[in-house]
Design a protein around this motif. Sequence first.
Motif, PDB file in Angstrom:
ATOM      1  N   ALA A 149       0.823  -1.208   0.000  1.00 59.56           N
ATOM      2  CA  ALA A 149       0.000   0.000   0.000  1.00 59.56           C
ATOM      3  C   ALA A 149       0.858   1.260   0.000  1.00 59.56           C
ATOM      4  CB  ALA A 149      -0.939  -0.005   1.212  1.00 59.56           C
ATOM      5  N   VAL A 150       1.899   1.280   0.831  1.00 64.95           N
ATOM      6  CA  VAL A 150       2.752   2.468   0.887  1.00 64.95           C
ATOM      7  C   VAL A 150       3.541   2.614  -0.410  1.00 64.95           C
ATOM      8  CG1 VAL A 150       4.833   1.437   1.915  1.00 64.95           C
ATOM      9  CG2 VAL A 150       4.226   3.798   2.443  1.00 64.95           C
ATOM     10  N   TRP A 151       3.914   1.493  -1.036  1.00 68.61           N
ATOM     11  CA  TRP A 151       4.609   1.554  -2.328  1.00 68.61           C
ATOM     12  C   TRP A 151       3.677   2.117  -3.398  1.00 68.61           C
ATOM     13  CZ3 TRP A 151       3.901  -0.554  -7.186  1.00 68.61           C
ATOM     14  CH2 TRP A 151       5.000  -0.475  -8.051  1.00 68.61           C
ATOM     15  N   ALA A 152       2.419   1.665  -3.398  1.00 69.60           N
ATOM     16  CA  ALA A 152       1.448   2.163  -4.370  1.00 69.60           C
ATOM     17  C   ALA A 152       1.161   3.642  -4.154  1.00 69.60           C
ATOM     18  CB  ALA A 152       0.156   1.351  -4.277  1.00 69.60           C
ATOM     19  N   CYS A 153       1.095   4.058  -2.900  1.00 71.16           N
ATOM     20  CA  CYS A 153       0.865   5.476  -2.595  1.00 71.16           C
ATOM     21  C   CYS A 153       2.037   6.330  -3.077  1.00 71.16           C
ATOM     22  CB  CYS A 153       0.656   5.668  -1.098  1.00 71.16           C
ATOM     23  SG  CYS A 153      -0.938   5.083  -0.482  1.00 71.16           S
ATOM     24  N   ALA A 154       3.252   5.824  -2.880  1.00 74.13           N
ATOM     25  CA  ALA A 154       4.432   6.563  -3.330  1.00 74.13           C
ATOM     26  C   ALA A 154       4.444   6.687  -4.844  1.00 74.13           C
ATOM     27  CB  ALA A 154       5.700   5.880  -2.833  1.00 74.13           C
ATOM     28  N   LEU A 155       4.092   5.616  -5.540  1.00 77.36           N
ATOM     29  CA  LEU A 155       4.032   5.655  -7.000  1.00 77.36           C
ATOM     30  C   LEU A 155       2.967   6.641  -7.470  1.00 77.36           C
ATOM     31  CD1 LEU A 155       4.758   4.602  -9.817  1.00 77.36           C
ATOM     32  CD2 LEU A 155       3.121   2.726  -9.451  1.00 77.36           C
ATOM     33  N   THR A 156       1.817   6.614  -6.824  1.00 74.31           N
ATOM     34  CA  THR A 156       0.741   7.551  -7.175  1.00 74.31           C
ATOM     35  C   THR A 156       1.166   8.988  -6.940  1.00 74.31           C
ATOM     36  OG1 THR A 156      -0.908   5.879  -6.563  1.00 74.31           O
ATOM     37  CG2 THR A 156      -1.670   8.158  -6.742  1.00 74.31           C
ATOM     38  N   SER A 157       1.903   9.216  -5.869  1.00 75.06           N
ATOM     39  CA  SER A 157       2.385  10.567  -5.578  1.00 75.06           C
ATOM     40  C   SER A 157       3.325  11.056  -6.674  1.00 75.06           C
ATOM     41  CB  SER A 157       3.094  10.580  -4.220  1.00 75.06           C
ATOM     42  OG  SER A 157       3.496  11.883  -3.877  1.00 75.06           O
ATOM     43  N   VAL A 158       4.226  10.182  -7.120  1.00 74.49           N
ATOM     44  CA  VAL A 158       5.148  10.552  -8.199  1.00 74.49           C
ATOM     45  C   VAL A 158       4.372  10.922  -9.461  1.00 74.49           C
ATOM     46  CG1 VAL A 158       6.954   9.702  -9.755  1.00 74.49           C
ATOM     47  CG2 VAL A 158       7.070   9.187  -7.316  1.00 74.49           C
ATOM     48  N   LEU A 159       3.416  10.090  -9.839  1.00 75.91           N
ATOM     49  CA  LEU A 159       2.664  10.314 -11.076  1.00 75.91           C
ATOM     50  C   LEU A 159       1.822  11.589 -11.006  1.00 75.91           C
ATOM     51  CD1 LEU A 159       1.485   6.656 -11.840  1.00 75.91           C
ATOM     52  CD2 LEU A 159       3.385   7.913 -12.871  1.00 75.91           C
ATOM     53  N   THR A 160       1.189  11.827  -9.860  1.00 76.22           N
ATOM     54  CA  THR A 160       0.334  13.014  -9.756  1.00 76.22           C
ATOM     55  C   THR A 160       1.147  14.305  -9.713  1.00 76.22           C
ATOM     56  OG1 THR A 160       0.239  12.697  -7.340  1.00 76.22           O
ATOM     57  CG2 THR A 160      -1.590  11.824  -8.648  1.00 76.22           C
ATOM     58  N   PHE A 161       2.341  14.256  -9.131  1.00 77.42           N
ATOM     59  CA  PHE A 161       3.161  15.465  -9.136  1.00 77.42           C
ATOM     60  C   PHE A 161       3.792  15.715 -10.505  1.00 77.42           C
ATOM     61  CE2 PHE A 161       2.824  15.565  -4.519  1.00 77.42           C
ATOM     62  CZ  PHE A 161       2.732  16.939  -4.304  1.00 77.42           C
ATOM     63  N   ILE A 162       3.997  14.663 -11.281  1.00 85.13           N
ATOM     64  CA  ILE A 162       4.372  14.865 -12.676  1.00 85.13           C
ATOM     65  C   ILE A 162       3.225  15.571 -13.405  1.00 85.13           C
ATOM     66  CG2 ILE A 162       4.807  13.697 -14.876  1.00 85.13           C
ATOM     67  CD1 ILE A 162       6.349  11.570 -13.324  1.00 85.13           C
TER      68      ILE A 162
END
Length: 199
Positions: free
Chosen positions: A135-148
């Motif tokens: 879950a924390v890995w998925a959240c981190a990935l989502t954070s990267v994509l949304t800030f892009i």
Amino acid sequence: MPPKYRSNPTPWPNPAYYFLRFVQFFVSIGIMGILSYFIYYLVKNRISVPPEFIILYVAAVLSLFTVVTTTVAKCCGALNAKFALGFDGIVLICVSVAFALLTRAMHGLVFSSCTDGHWGAEGGNGVFVCRLYKAVWACALTSVLTFIGSGILDIVVIRRVGSHKYTQANPKSMQQTKTYAPNYSQDTSYGSGGLPSHG
């Protein structure tokens, strides 16, 4: 009846902006919550906290600060796209580094099955921990994509403003449009009491 003036158009595409900030807000809260859980039990059991957790936690705090600051500024009509791009760029770098370190530390466990055979005996909390890791890995990935996505949106807005398509709607609406000039052609002598004569 006073004339009606249209409000200034906004260069920000509101649906895309608020969607990205909404996702970033809850992803940041999720990362901080999960990592707080991990850090609490690690400290409780006197186990050193992995540096990947600390870096990701700091990145999540910066993300949350950026989301709140820029959203408040936008609601007040004071959000500058270059200012937002600076903040989004800094957070994107921090989150990307934290995500890369977390992915390396997990050694392929992201795509492994959360079963008792991999994560401990039946009835233990190993499976639960595995799911939290994912879950924390998925959240981190989502954070990267949304800030892009936020960075791209900032650049689009900067170009829109630079094209002069978003100028003040009514530049003279707050200015005096008629100048008063006294009429001295009428007789206002003291003989008439200082009033214009009508004779």
